[in-house]
Write an enzyme that holds these catalytic residues in place. Structure first.
Site, PDB file in Angstrom:
ATOM      1  N   CYS A  35       0.835  -1.213   0.000  1.00 43.08           N
ATOM      2  CA  CYS A  35       0.000   0.000   0.000  1.00 43.08           C
ATOM      3  C   CYS A  35       0.867   1.260   0.000  1.00 43.08           C
ATOM      4  O   CYS A  35       0.366   2.351  -0.256  1.00 43.08           O
ATOM      5  CB  CYS A  35      -0.940   0.015   1.196  1.00 43.08           C
ATOM      6  N   CYS A 105      -2.758  -3.281   8.519  1.00 42.83           N
ATOM      7  CA  CYS A 105      -2.336  -1.950   8.980  1.00 42.83           C
ATOM      8  C   CYS A 105      -1.867  -2.019  10.438  1.00 42.83           C
ATOM      9  O   CYS A 105      -0.945  -1.305  10.830  1.00 42.83           O
ATOM     10  CB  CYS A 105      -3.477  -0.951   8.854  1.00 42.83           C
TER      11      CYS A 105
HETATM   12 FE1  FES Z   1      -1.582   0.533   4.183  1.00 42.26          FE
HETATM   13 FE2  FES Z   1      -3.481   0.579   5.957  1.00 42.26          FE
HETATM   14  S1  FES Z   1      -3.719   0.418   3.821  1.00 42.26           S
HETATM   15  S2  FES Z   1      -1.354   0.544   6.303  1.00 42.26           S
END
Ligand code: FES
Length: 147
Positions: A35, A105
């Site tokens: 991400c 996360c």
């Molecule tokens: Fe990357 Fe939450 S989507 S840490």
């Protein structure tokens, strides 16, 4: 049911312990390659190995902000060993849960704490088993996330 608990929303909107510590005893920075989110954690440690202050900066999603905020609250005033025992699952429970696709996360928060402790050990010349601090591979990460 709402996607995010009240506690998650509270810690996302009013994150605790945000910022940096200029004379930190340990700094940990971790990122999630998928991400692209980054988390930096600063700790101040006294002679009794107690974390007297902790701050974080998260350049990432709301769940990453909420979990790092909760993680800092949970280990402030605790010893290094207690901080190392903090699991992402405990942080998620303290937040009354996270959606499954957001559990990763919380792993970032756990890793940031561990990276800050490792940096503290390195700076102080304290011996440790490197295996305790190696980075998790994909498979372990998934196990950790329960995915
Ligand atoms: Fe990357 Fe939450 S989507 S840490």
């Amino acid at each position: 049911m709402a996607l995010y608990s009240e506690k998650v929303m509270d810690h996302f909107r009013n994150p605790r312990n945000v910022g940096q510590i200029d004379d930190a005893d340990g700094i940990g920075e971790v990122g999630n390659a998928k991400c692209g989110d980054i988390m930096r954690m600063y700790i101040k440690v006294d002679e009794n190995r107690t974390i007297t202050d902790i701050k974080f900066n998260t350049f990432g999603c709301g769940s990453a902000i909420a979990t790092s905020s909760m993680a800092t609250e949970m280990i402030k005033g605790k010893t290094i060993d207690e901080a190392l025992a903090l699991s992402n699952k405990a942080v998620v429970e303290a937040l009354d849960g996270l959606p499954t696709h957001k559990i990763h996360c919380s792993v970032l928060a756990e890793q940031a704490v561990r990276a800050a402790v490792k940096d503290y050990y390195d700076r102080k010349g304290i011996a440790y088993d490197p295996a305790d601090f190696r980075e998790m591979d994909e498979e372990e990460l998934h196990e950790h996330c329960g995915l």
